[in-house]
Design a protein around this motif. Structure first.
Motif, PDB file in Angstrom:
ATOM      1  N   ALA A  78      29.329  72.558 100.388  1.00  9.65           N
ATOM      2  CA  ALA A  78      30.722  72.575  99.949  1.00  9.65           C
ATOM      3  C   ALA A  78      31.369  71.233 100.235  1.00  9.65           C
ATOM      4  N   ASN A  79      32.388  70.914  99.478  1.00  9.43           N
ATOM      5  CA  ASN A  79      33.146  69.693  99.688  1.00  9.43           C
ATOM      6  C   ASN A  79      34.336  70.022 100.588  1.00  9.43           C
ATOM      7  N   PRO A  80      34.346  69.520 101.836  1.00  9.28           N
ATOM      8  CA  PRO A  80      35.451  69.874 102.742  1.00  9.28           C
ATOM      9  C   PRO A  80      36.813  69.398 102.248  1.00  9.28           C
ATOM     10  N   GLU A  81      36.842  68.386 101.378  1.00 12.72           N
ATOM     11  CA  GLU A  81      38.125  67.907 100.863  1.00 12.72           C
ATOM     12  C   GLU A  81      38.839  68.987 100.066  1.00 12.72           C
ATOM     13  N   ASP A  82      38.058  69.895  99.446  1.00  9.71           N
ATOM     14  CA  ASP A  82      38.672  70.987  98.694  1.00  9.71           C
ATOM     15  C   ASP A  82      39.520  71.870  99.601  1.00  9.71           C
ATOM     16  N   TYR A  83      39.124  71.993 100.852  1.00  4.17           N
ATOM     17  CA  TYR A  83      39.822  72.863 101.789  1.00  4.17           C
ATOM     18  C   TYR A  83      40.820  72.092 102.648  1.00  4.17           C
ATOM     19  N   LYS A 113      34.936  57.661 106.516  1.00  7.87           N
ATOM     20  CA  LYS A 113      34.633  58.256 105.212  1.00  7.87           C
ATOM     21  C   LYS A 113      35.883  58.752 104.494  1.00  7.87           C
ATOM     22  N   TYR A 114      36.803  59.357 105.226  1.00  9.68           N
ATOM     23  CA  TYR A 114      37.913  60.050 104.573  1.00  9.68           C
ATOM     24  C   TYR A 114      39.291  59.396 104.754  1.00  9.68           C
ATOM     25  N   PHE A 115      39.512  58.643 105.851  1.00 13.63           N
ATOM     26  CA  PHE A 115      40.879  58.236 106.164  1.00 13.63           C
ATOM     27  C   PHE A 115      41.044  56.748 106.462  1.00 13.63           C
ATOM     28  N   ASN A 116      40.140  56.210 107.215  1.00 12.04           N
ATOM     29  CA  ASN A 116      40.220  54.795 107.607  1.00 12.04           C
ATOM     30  C   ASN A 116      41.536  54.475 108.316  1.00 12.04           C
ATOM     31  N   MET A 117      41.978  55.391 109.162  1.00 18.22           N
ATOM     32  CA  MET A 117      43.158  55.104 109.966  1.00 18.22           C
ATOM     33  C   MET A 117      42.744  54.305 111.213  1.00 18.22           C
ATOM     34  N   GLU A 118      43.714  53.720 111.872  1.00 14.05           N
ATOM     35  CA  GLU A 118      43.430  52.975 113.098  1.00 14.05           C
ATOM     36  C   GLU A 118      43.315  53.944 114.263  1.00 14.05           C
ATOM     37  N   PHE A 119      42.148  53.959 114.905  1.00 19.53           N
ATOM     38  CA  PHE A 119      41.992  54.719 116.141  1.00 19.53           C
ATOM     39  C   PHE A 119      42.299  53.775 117.299  1.00 19.53           C
ATOM     40  N   TYR A 158      56.200  64.237 108.684  1.00 19.95           N
ATOM     41  CA  TYR A 158      55.304  65.290 108.219  1.00 19.95           C
ATOM     42  C   TYR A 158      54.135  64.777 107.384  1.00 19.95           C
ATOM     43  N   ASP A 159      54.301  63.650 106.727  1.00 17.90           N
ATOM     44  CA  ASP A 159      53.158  63.090 106.003  1.00 17.90           C
ATOM     45  C   ASP A 159      52.070  62.663 106.983  1.00 17.90           C
ATOM     46  N   LEU A 160      52.466  62.108 108.120  1.00 10.00           N
ATOM     47  CA  LEU A 160      51.493  61.737 109.147  1.00 10.00           C
ATOM     48  C   LEU A 160      50.876  62.974 109.781  1.00 10.00           C
ATOM     49  N   LEU A 161      51.688  63.974 110.041  1.00 14.85           N
ATOM     50  CA  LEU A 161      51.172  65.209 110.623  1.00 14.85           C
ATOM     51  C   LEU A 161      50.123  65.832 109.704  1.00 14.85           C
ATOM     52  N   GLU A 162      50.367  65.800 108.413  1.00 17.33           N
ATOM     53  CA  GLU A 162      49.397  66.297 107.442  1.00 17.33           C
ATOM     54  C   GLU A 162      48.086  65.528 107.528  1.00 17.33           C
ATOM     55  N   THR A 163      48.154  64.200 107.500  1.00 15.92           N
ATOM     56  CA  THR A 163      46.943  63.377 107.535  1.00 15.92           C
ATOM     57  C   THR A 163      46.158  63.592 108.817  1.00 15.92           C
ATOM     58  N   ARG A 164      46.854  63.640 109.927  1.00 13.91           N
ATOM     59  CA  ARG A 164      46.180  63.804 111.217  1.00 13.91           C
ATOM     60  C   ARG A 164      45.544  65.179 111.332  1.00 13.91           C
ATOM     61  N   ALA A 165      46.230  66.218 110.846  1.00 13.22           N
ATOM     62  CA  ALA A 165      45.646  67.563 110.866  1.00 13.22           C
ATOM     63  C   ALA A 165      44.413  67.630 109.969  1.00 13.22           C
ATOM     64  N   ARG A 166      44.467  66.970 108.832  1.00  8.93           N
ATOM     65  CA  ARG A 166      43.299  66.942 107.952  1.00  8.93           C
ATOM     66  C   ARG A 166      42.130  66.208 108.612  1.00  8.93           C
ATOM     67  N   LEU A 167      42.412  65.130 109.330  1.00 15.07           N
ATOM     68  CA  LEU A 167      41.367  64.408 110.055  1.00 15.07           C
ATOM     69  C   LEU A 167      40.669  65.338 111.042  1.00 15.07           C
ATOM     70  N   ILE A 168      41.438  66.100 111.793  1.00 16.57           N
ATOM     71  CA  ILE A 168      40.859  66.996 112.797  1.00 16.57           C
ATOM     72  C   ILE A 168      40.066  68.106 112.117  1.00 16.57           C
ATOM     73  N   PHE A 169      40.573  68.609 110.994  1.00 13.90           N
ATOM     74  CA  PHE A 169      39.809  69.596 110.225  1.00 13.90           C
ATOM     75  C   PHE A 169      38.458  69.026 109.805  1.00 13.90           C
ATOM     76  N   HIS A 170      38.450  67.832 109.245  1.00 16.60           N
ATOM     77  CA  HIS A 170      37.195  67.219 108.797  1.00 16.60           C
ATOM     78  C   HIS A 170      36.233  67.008 109.967  1.00 16.60           C
ATOM     79  N   THR A 171      36.760  66.609 111.116  1.00 10.18           N
ATOM     80  CA  THR A 171      35.912  66.395 112.283  1.00 10.18           C
ATOM     81  C   THR A 171      35.301  67.713 112.745  1.00 10.18           C
TER      82      THR A 171
END
Length: 336
Positions: free
Chosen positions: A30-35, A251-257, A309-322
């Protein structure tokens, strides 16, 4: 005519066999991006404006507002059809008043889970604390929108995404435990109770804990670079966990850690100050996700309107993907 009839029968038989085989073949990955796309800023905002409202009275451990908070979380899981690992319909891990220090009343952790399809005994924990510091002496309510309303609603959305995948036949290979702990603000009591008194899933089978504590804001250091997140602890117990985390981000975000607070000599000692540490000291690999401190920390001004909330969305998606990657890889990550 007999030959044609035999050929037709053979063709029908072959087609029937192929069809039967196709039904039993495993689904492609499955493609996790779909979820992940199910996790949205709009849904996070709607939940947080309720969870960090005055009605919840700052969610102090054992107090009426905290009781409203656990009911809110429980009802979310019930509405999604996500079960509890404790017992049918029982989402509360009860913690008696005698476990706490001082005059704290009895409280509860909230647990929900999605059972793994192939390795159900191996568990990925996603945690956040549900409590905050309550009402100030002057009567001001400390709503705790970022601390840790942001982590709480992020888990609820992550759970929704995993449930949608499971409903489509893409259940994670390993079990996912959604763990909302109480008593963090007064000494990590909820996570300590889970790990030291009543680990519903044995710690030896717990692959990792992804702990979320404040992910809805931007600290002064990053005002000109919003696409960041502090990570703490990812490499302290498992090099593989750190590598998985980095690969998912690339792969999915390329944010600064930002690993500033991961330094062993960090004077803030954040590594020891949130619920992941209850797992880490029991040799479970952890990642602590954190946006850094800000002027509204532990103040009545930590309100939902300040959340980005846009950041909260991105960060939550990052944790989901991980979590998705950790749950579905062939081998569990190794503890160094």
């Amino acid at each position: 005519m007999k030959k044609i009839a035999l050929l037709l029968c053979a063709s029908v038989f072959t087609l029937g066999c192929c069809t039967s085989q196709n039904k039993n073949m495993p689904k492609p990955d499955a493609n996790p991006e779909d979820y992940a796309s199910i996790i949205t800023a709009e849904n996070l905002k709607e939940s947080l404006y309720t969870y960090a409202s005055d009605e919840f009275e700052g969610r102090k451990t054992g107090e009426p507002g905290q009781k409203k908070a656990v009911e809110f979380i429980k009802n979310h899981y019930i509405s999604l059809g996500i079960e509890s690992p404790i017992a049918e319909g029982d989402y509360f891990q009860e913690i008696p008043a005698s476990y706490f220090k001082g005059d704290i009343k009895d409280s509860e952790n909230v647990l929900a889970y999605i059972k793994g399809s192939e390795k159900p005994d191996e568990v990925i924990v996603i945690s956040a604390h549900l409590d905050h510091i309550g009402i100030s002496k002057n009567g001001d309510i400390n709503n705790g929108a970022d601390d840790d309303g942001s982590g709480t609603v992020a888990i609820l959305e992550i759970a929704k995404a995993f449930k949608a995948a499971a409903d489509k036949g893409n259940r994670p290979k390993r079990t996912i435990l959604f763990l909302h702990v109480t008593g963090e603000e007064i000494g990590l009591f909820g996570s300590r109770y889970y790990t030291e008194v009543d680990p519903v899933f044995p710690l030896k089978n717990t692959v990792a804990d992804l702990n979320i504590d404040m992910i809805g804001r931007v600290d002064p250091k990053h005002e000109n670079q919003r696409n960041y997140l502090y990570l703490i602890g990812s490499d302290k117990l498992s090099k593989q966990l750190h590598e998985v985390s980095e690969a998912v981000n690339k792969k999915y975000f390329n944010m600064e850690f930002d690993y500033t607070y991961n330094d062993d000599n960090d004077p803030n000692r954040f590594y020891y100050r949130s619920d992941h540490y209850s797992f880490a000291k029991n040799n479970v690999p952890v990642i602590f996700y954190f946006n850094g401190s800000h002027a509204d920390y532990h103040k009545p001004s930590d309100t939902p309107d300040k959340i980005q909330y846009d950041l909260l969305e991105t960060r939550a998606r990052l944790i989901f993907h991980t979590a998705w990657e950790l749950a579905n890889r062939d081998e569990r990550i190794k503890v160094d």
